[in-house]
Each structure stands twice: as structure tokens, then as C-alpha cells.
Design a protein around this motif. Sequence first.
Motif, PDB file in Angstrom:
ATOM      1  N   VAL A 131     -14.188   4.965   2.923  1.00 56.64           N
ATOM      2  CA  VAL A 131     -12.777   4.666   3.158  1.00 56.64           C
ATOM      3  C   VAL A 131     -11.937   4.806   1.892  1.00 56.64           C
ATOM      4  O   VAL A 131     -10.828   5.368   1.936  1.00 56.64           O
ATOM      5  CB  VAL A 131     -12.617   3.264   3.790  1.00 56.64           C
ATOM      6  N   GLU A 132     -12.419   4.322   0.740  1.00 58.25           N
ATOM      7  CA  GLU A 132     -11.612   4.396  -0.470  1.00 58.25           C
ATOM      8  C   GLU A 132     -11.472   5.831  -0.966  1.00 58.25           C
ATOM      9  O   GLU A 132     -10.413   6.219  -1.484  1.00 58.25           O
ATOM     10  CB  GLU A 132     -12.193   3.519  -1.577  1.00 58.25           C
ATOM     11  N   ALA A 170      -8.884   7.379   1.218  1.00 58.65           N
ATOM     12  CA  ALA A 170      -7.574   6.839   0.856  1.00 58.65           C
ATOM     13  C   ALA A 170      -7.041   7.524  -0.402  1.00 58.65           C
ATOM     14  O   ALA A 170      -5.842   7.829  -0.501  1.00 58.65           O
ATOM     15  CB  ALA A 170      -7.670   5.335   0.642  1.00 58.65           C
ATOM     16  N   GLU A 171      -7.919   7.787  -1.336  1.00 62.89           N
ATOM     17  CA  GLU A 171      -7.505   8.474  -2.559  1.00 62.89           C
ATOM     18  C   GLU A 171      -7.051   9.902  -2.248  1.00 62.89           C
ATOM     19  O   GLU A 171      -6.101  10.419  -2.866  1.00 62.89           O
ATOM     20  CB  GLU A 171      -8.642   8.481  -3.572  1.00 62.89           C
ATOM     21  N   GLU A 208      -9.843  -1.177   9.544  1.00 64.07           N
ATOM     22  CA  GLU A 208      -9.911  -1.170   8.085  1.00 64.07           C
ATOM     23  C   GLU A 208      -9.355   0.138   7.533  1.00 64.07           C
ATOM     24  O   GLU A 208      -8.587   0.152   6.557  1.00 64.07           O
ATOM     25  CB  GLU A 208     -11.353  -1.349   7.619  1.00 64.07           C
ATOM     26  N   ARG A 209      -9.721   1.238   8.166  1.00 68.03           N
ATOM     27  CA  ARG A 209      -9.240   2.540   7.712  1.00 68.03           C
ATOM     28  C   ARG A 209      -7.740   2.693   7.962  1.00 68.03           C
ATOM     29  O   ARG A 209      -7.021   3.250   7.124  1.00 68.03           O
ATOM     30  CB  ARG A 209     -10.035   3.656   8.383  1.00 68.03           C
ATOM     31  N   LYS A 232      -5.496   0.412   7.860  1.00 67.74           N
ATOM     32  CA  LYS A 232      -4.801  -0.356   6.829  1.00 67.74           C
ATOM     33  C   LYS A 232      -4.902   0.331   5.464  1.00 67.74           C
ATOM     34  O   LYS A 232      -3.915   0.393   4.718  1.00 67.74           O
ATOM     35  CB  LYS A 232      -5.373  -1.769   6.770  1.00 67.74           C
ATOM     36  N   ALA A 233      -6.079   0.847   5.153  1.00 67.40           N
ATOM     37  CA  ALA A 233      -6.263   1.532   3.870  1.00 67.40           C
ATOM     38  C   ALA A 233      -5.445   2.811   3.805  1.00 67.40           C
ATOM     39  O   ALA A 233      -4.840   3.124   2.766  1.00 67.40           O
ATOM     40  CB  ALA A 233      -7.740   1.843   3.657  1.00 67.40           C
ATOM     41  N   TYR A 234      -5.400   3.545   4.902  1.00 64.13           N
ATOM     42  CA  TYR A 234      -4.659   4.803   4.918  1.00 64.13           C
ATOM     43  C   TYR A 234      -3.151   4.545   4.849  1.00 64.13           C
ATOM     44  O   TYR A 234      -2.404   5.329   4.260  1.00 64.13           O
ATOM     45  CB  TYR A 234      -5.010   5.616   6.160  1.00 64.13           C
ATOM     46  N   GLU A 253      -1.771   1.970   3.249  1.00 64.01           N
ATOM     47  CA  GLU A 253      -1.522   1.591   1.865  1.00 64.01           C
ATOM     48  C   GLU A 253      -1.500   2.815   0.954  1.00 64.01           C
ATOM     49  O   GLU A 253      -0.767   2.861  -0.043  1.00 64.01           O
ATOM     50  CB  GLU A 253      -2.607   0.604   1.407  1.00 64.01           C
ATOM     51  N   ALA A 254      -2.290   3.832   1.307  1.00 64.17           N
ATOM     52  CA  ALA A 254      -2.388   5.038   0.491  1.00 64.17           C
ATOM     53  C   ALA A 254      -1.221   5.999   0.698  1.00 64.17           C
ATOM     54  O   ALA A 254      -1.077   6.963  -0.053  1.00 64.17           O
ATOM     55  CB  ALA A 254      -3.699   5.758   0.785  1.00 64.17           C
TER      56      ALA A 254
END
Length: 258
Positions: free
Chosen positions: A126-127, A130-131, A174-175, A177-179, A181-182
Motif C-alpha cells: 500500500v505505501e 501511495a508513493e 486502508e488503500r 484512505k492511503a490513496y 492522502e497521496a
Amino acid sequence: MSQSDKAVAFAALHRKGNPVIIYNIWDAGTAKAVADAGAKALGTGSWSVAAAQGYADGENLPLEALLATAKSITAAIDLPLSVDFEGGYAEDPVELAANVAKVIDAGAIGVNFEDQVVGGSGIYPVEQQAERIRTIRALADTRDMPFFINARTDLFLQEGDRTKHAALLDQAIERAKAYAEAGGNGFFAPGLADEGLIETLCKASPLPVNIMMFQGVPSPKRLGELGVGRVSYGPGPYRAMMAKLKEDAAAVFTRAGI
């Protein structure tokens, strides 16, 4: 409208409960037909664009061919165009940014960007994904473009057993939310069909959720009631058109005694 204005208008079409309908196209001709039918925005499907030019899906279509297709569509039709960009044709951040710049230069206002490892197996952590999304957002910001990143997860598409989809929902949230934020603008979850899971995802996702139509998926109207913000048709239109073409051609050959 300017390209930037189209991007803003496209984002505004994504409303929970009143989803924008993307009837996926693959060239300028199909873009015109869908636009004339009343579409508010256009989106290519990677499977369809590749198949129409004799290639398999999965970034087998040369990038230049994809860009030429996008350019021909934006030159012919004055509607926002989102390009199904698969994994961005790159893993290296510098190459990814350069490729996205080419999509913007082709006139598109957004992309579908997936988290599966194209040509490999599984999906990116996921991170890491996101990057990759941050890389696209940073490039768009340098162009002062409100580029629409439809962040796609392949969690559900890669799990063919729908009875196991509930166990993947927390990962999907989770993805999402992470996406977000990215720098993502939408969350695409192809393969998800269960009404309860779709509704839960829509409530938990900070981004408008995109669901793809296929057998077993609720109607667009029902998806709107569940909170979906975008409904797309993927390779369905291409497959239906090719089936009709084959049927009509077979009838002609039969009548001709061939």
C-alpha cells in the motif's frame, strides 16, 4: 473549455448517490458515438484499446499507440477524457512522471491507475503504491493541472471467489484512505459486486467509489443508492460490439453462400 476546466468539471461529476456513467470507448469513432448518445465524460478501457489494435491487455499496447489514441479522441470530441493507464507503463518514479506528462500533453484530464504489478504477480504494498500516486500528483501540480487520479485496487479482481471478498474489505478501505492522502481523486474497485460490501466501502472511503459493471453487479441506479460515485463498463462495450459485428458478418457470409 480549457483542459484544466474539463478536469474540474470531470471531478464535479463524481457525486455519491448520483454517479457519473462512463461507457468505455477505444477510439475517436466510439468516442463520438458515445458522446452523441449523451455522455458527460469519456473514459477509455485498456483492454478495449489494446484489443482494437491487436494487442492483449497488460501494457502490451505500445505507449505511443495509446497516446496517439488519446490524442485522436481529444482532437475529435470536446468532452473530458480519462485514460485507462494501467500501471503507468513504468515502475521507476521518474519514468512514471514522464509518462503521465505525455498523457496530459495528449489532452486527457485524468487516468485510471492500478495497484497490480503489471507483468508480475500480486499488487504493490500500500505505501509503495501511495508513493506512486504521489509521483503522479506532483507531476500534475507542476503543470498546474487538477488531474483526476482514479486510484484502482485489484484486490477484488484478482480474487475470483466472491465469497472471499468480505475478508478483503478492510484492506480495500486502508488503500482508499492511503490513496486519498497521496493525492488520489477516486477509488476504483473492479470485481466487487456484493451490495453490502459496496455500501460499506462507499461509507468508509474518503474518495468517490468507482464500480465496474459486469454480470452480477447491481444496476447503475442501485449502485447510486449504495453511494457509488462512478460507474464504468470496462471491456463490456467492446465485447458486445465485436460479438454483434461477428454475428452480422456471419449472416452476410451465410446469405452469400460462403
